[in-house]
Design a protein around this motif. Structure first.
Motif, PDB file in Angstrom:
ATOM      1  N   ASP A  95       0.825  -1.219   0.000  1.00  0.00           N
ATOM      2  CA  ASP A  95       0.000   0.000   0.000  1.00  0.00           C
ATOM      3  C   ASP A  95       0.858   1.269   0.000  1.00  0.00           C
ATOM      4  N   GLU A  96       1.881   1.271  -0.842  1.00  0.00           N
ATOM      5  CA  GLU A  96       2.786   2.402  -1.060  1.00  0.00           C
ATOM      6  C   GLU A  96       3.687   2.717   0.131  1.00  0.00           C
ATOM      7  N   ALA A  97       3.653   1.884   1.166  1.00  0.00           N
ATOM      8  CA  ALA A  97       4.545   2.064   2.315  1.00  0.00           C
ATOM      9  C   ALA A  97       5.703   1.080   2.201  1.00  0.00           C
ATOM     10  N   VAL A  98       6.915   1.575   2.348  1.00  0.00           N
ATOM     11  CA  VAL A  98       8.088   0.698   2.295  1.00  0.00           C
ATOM     12  C   VAL A  98       8.160  -0.069   3.615  1.00  0.00           C
ATOM     13  N   ILE A  99       8.164  -1.407   3.506  1.00  0.00           N
ATOM     14  CA  ILE A  99       8.202  -2.286   4.672  1.00  0.00           C
ATOM     15  C   ILE A  99       9.630  -2.716   4.951  1.00  0.00           C
TER      16      ILE A  99
END
Length: 101
Positions: A95-99
């Motif tokens: 969801d466009e968040a870098v994990i």
């Protein structure tokens, strides 16, 4: 509990109560490798439609590949992936968040 749910439980069928996350590889899975012309870089329309249907029904499609972000740009632009695992797990986005970086 409905009769269908009771029957499913009695027959040891696991009921899925949350979203289903599915990880898809690129080469040889989503993208066809023609023996004469070599590999394609984008899946056929029937694959794209199946992924869209999966997402519309609440599934979470995630691309999983050894390729870098540059190598999957076209896939990410045209197919409704919610995230990707690239460079064999070295870079992960959901969801466009870098994990993972």
């Amino acid at each position: 509990m409905t009769a269908w749910e009771e029957e499913a439980l009695a027959s040891h069928v696991r009921l899925i109560t949350g979203p289903v996350v599915a990880f898809f590889d690129v080469n040889g899975t989503l993208v066809y490798r023609d023996p004469i012309h070599g590999p394609e870089d984008y899946p056929g329309e029937y694959v794209c439609e199946a992924l869209r249907t999966f997402a519309e029904r609440g599934g979470i499609p995630v691309l999983s590949t050894g390729r870098s972000r540059v190598g999957i740009t076209r896939l990410l632009d045209g197919v409704p992936f919610r995230g990707y695992v690239s460079m064999d797990g070295a870079y992960v986005v959901l969801d466009e968040a870098v994990i993972v970086d």
